[in-house]
Design an enzyme around this catalytic site. Structure first.
Site, PDB file in Angstrom:
ATOM      1  N   HIS B 104       0.869  -1.177   0.000  1.00 10.95           N
ATOM      2  CA  HIS B 104       0.000   0.000   0.000  1.00 10.95           C
ATOM      3  C   HIS B 104       0.905   1.225   0.000  1.00 10.95           C
ATOM      4  O   HIS B 104       1.956   1.220   0.640  1.00 10.95           O
ATOM      5  CB  HIS B 104      -0.874   0.003   1.260  1.00 10.95           C
ATOM      6  N   ARG B 252     -15.901   8.836  -3.119  1.00  8.82           N
ATOM      7  CA  ARG B 252     -16.348   7.876  -4.128  1.00  8.82           C
ATOM      8  C   ARG B 252     -16.113   6.458  -3.611  1.00  8.82           C
ATOM      9  O   ARG B 252     -14.975   5.964  -3.572  1.00  8.82           O
ATOM     10  CB  ARG B 252     -15.594   8.113  -5.441  1.00  8.82           C
ATOM     11  N   SER B 255     -13.829   3.877  -5.427  1.00 12.63           N
ATOM     12  CA  SER B 255     -12.399   4.202  -5.421  1.00 12.63           C
ATOM     13  C   SER B 255     -11.793   3.940  -4.045  1.00 12.63           C
ATOM     14  O   SER B 255     -10.663   3.473  -3.930  1.00 12.63           O
ATOM     15  CB  SER B 255     -12.178   5.667  -5.810  1.00 12.63           C
TER      16      SER B 255
END
Lengths: 294, 294
Positions: B104, B252, B255
């Site tokens: 990540h 969103r 996303s």
């Protein structure tokens, strides 16, 4: 017999009855029990069933804990005495067949100093909803409510729709049921309601499982189920107060997270095909007055 | 060129470079792009890769948004102007092979009125950790930090260990890396650091994927991976501020949740066999000074 014994006794008896009924409908797997104790007082019985003929994973847990509220919980609950007692039963069943709905229920009693309150409810999460089943579930719960006031079902049904709502998905978790919390007043009457609603769980859910457990399904329905189970995880980890509060305040992690489904899939921007059976679900994920329908 | 253009330009260029590098190491799948716009100003590019030879699911997203902070965000951020600008790149890669670590990373720039700050970091989550890989990841990030002050790596490494910690599991998410937030001061110097760290992502991660992507694995390693991915979900949905804040303030959803793994399993009270390779992971899930090891 004092209130602590009465409520704990009811909760544990209900756990036994529900486990027996679910083992009956499964026909293969049995619940395994983990007993745990809380250092500050009390403990619980976590009962988990896995890889059944009908139930892929499920848990029916009880606990009865007492003593002093831990500082984190005390801070969240606001000023008042630290002395508490809490007992409840909490369950989540994830069937293997995508045509059998998930169910969740919880019935609990809480004391803090001299104050006391009840909370609980039951709600259904189908992936291939059948209106007749949804009506059966709601009708059974409504009948159990009605003996305790005609206002109860509409109030707790609406509360359930508000509570089990995924804001970021703009949809309810499932087709709802009942939810209530911090209900106080006449203790005898409230305890009678807890028992009526608790007793209604088996007749509300088990007949639906019996009706759907042999329904055919294939890879497509299974995939849809795995994706939809993701929403169940999202609700429990992001919104559910019992889960987030429990994890935050040092609850027993494995008992709390037994609610999570056995196998889950996340697909970016998943959208069911327009006009498909899967898309039909969308229409069930908003508050509706089921008992007034069709 | 103003700061908004400079930071957005860097972020989008980095997205292109990272996507190209990851497509290169995958060799089969390509990123698909979804562009979206924010009604109040700005938008983003969500790039998702699925079912690759190496990457089972991954996303590399950028956004640049501006205008007025929505009320919910304003309330959380405290008193100050509502006028803001934010740009950043955020990525999560879930490899198929359980022997290739999840990664990540996130690099972002924020303006509110006349104030500005930087945040970001990168962290590695292996399931079958190889010390040499962990050291490579940390060493590459440390080298990128060191040009900006010898205090940076120790500070951001410790911050990462604190941030990516699952309290309810008493373990770190993975083997850490860097994390920093609200870093302000000389804007030119801070932006230079953002670029050094962003540029370090590919050399920190891609060589590890190259080294491990052909390692053998079977059903056992796959099952362990699915169970461990559950912890990744738990962290992101329960603790990660970017995720919970984003969902809460109308970000969103697709996303934000592209970070969730493709397939996940929850097993009640899972415990790896004592002495197994799976149990070895436990020893990696606590803060350690990797660069001082072996």
């Amino acid at each position: 017999m004092d209130w602590r014994q009465k409520t704990q006794g009811y909760v544990e008896g209900l756990q036994d009855r529900i486990c027996a009924a679910l083992e009956g409908v499964d026909g293969k797997a049995r619940f395994l029990e983990d007993r745990w104790t809380r250092p500050g007082g009390g403990g619980g019985k976590t009962r988990v069933i896995t890889d059944g003929a009908v139930i892929e994973k499920g848990g029916v847990n009880t606990s009865a804990v007492w003593g002093e509220l831990p500082p984190a919980q005390l801070a969240k609950m606001g000023p008042g005495p630290a002395e508490f007692f809490a007992t409840g039963v909490s369950l989540v069943i994830h069937p293997r067949n995508p045509r059998v709905p998930i169910v969740h229920a919880n019935f609990r009693y809480f004391e803090r100093g001299d104050a006391y309150w009840f909370g609980g409810g039951a709600d259904l999460t189908p992936y291939y909803p059948v209106l007749e089943d949804v009506k059966h579930f709601h009708r059974t719960l409504k009948t159990a409510c009605d003996g305790h006031g005609a206002d109860k079902y509409p109030e707790y049904k609406a509360w359930c729709d508000r509570y089990f709502f995924l804001k970021h998905r703009n949809e309810t978790r499932g087709v709802g049921g009942l939810f209530y919390d911090n209900v106080t007043g006449d203790r005898e009457a409230r305890f009678a309601m807890m028992q009526s609603l608790g007793d209604a769980f088996i007749p509300a859910y088990v007949p639906i499982v019996e009706r759907r457990k042999h329904d055919a399904y294939g890879e497509r329905e299974r995939e849809f189920q795995l994706v939809r189970r993701g929403r169940y995880v999202e609700f429990n980890l992001v919104y559910d107060k019992g889960t987030t509060f429990g994890l935050d305040t040092g609850g027993r992690t494995e008992s709390i997270l037994m609610s999570l489904p056995p196998l889950v899939r996340w697909v970016y921007d998943y959208k069911p095909e327009p006009g498909s059976e899967e898309e039909r679900l969308t229409d069930f994920l908003r508050p509706r007055d089921w008992l007034a329908e069709g």
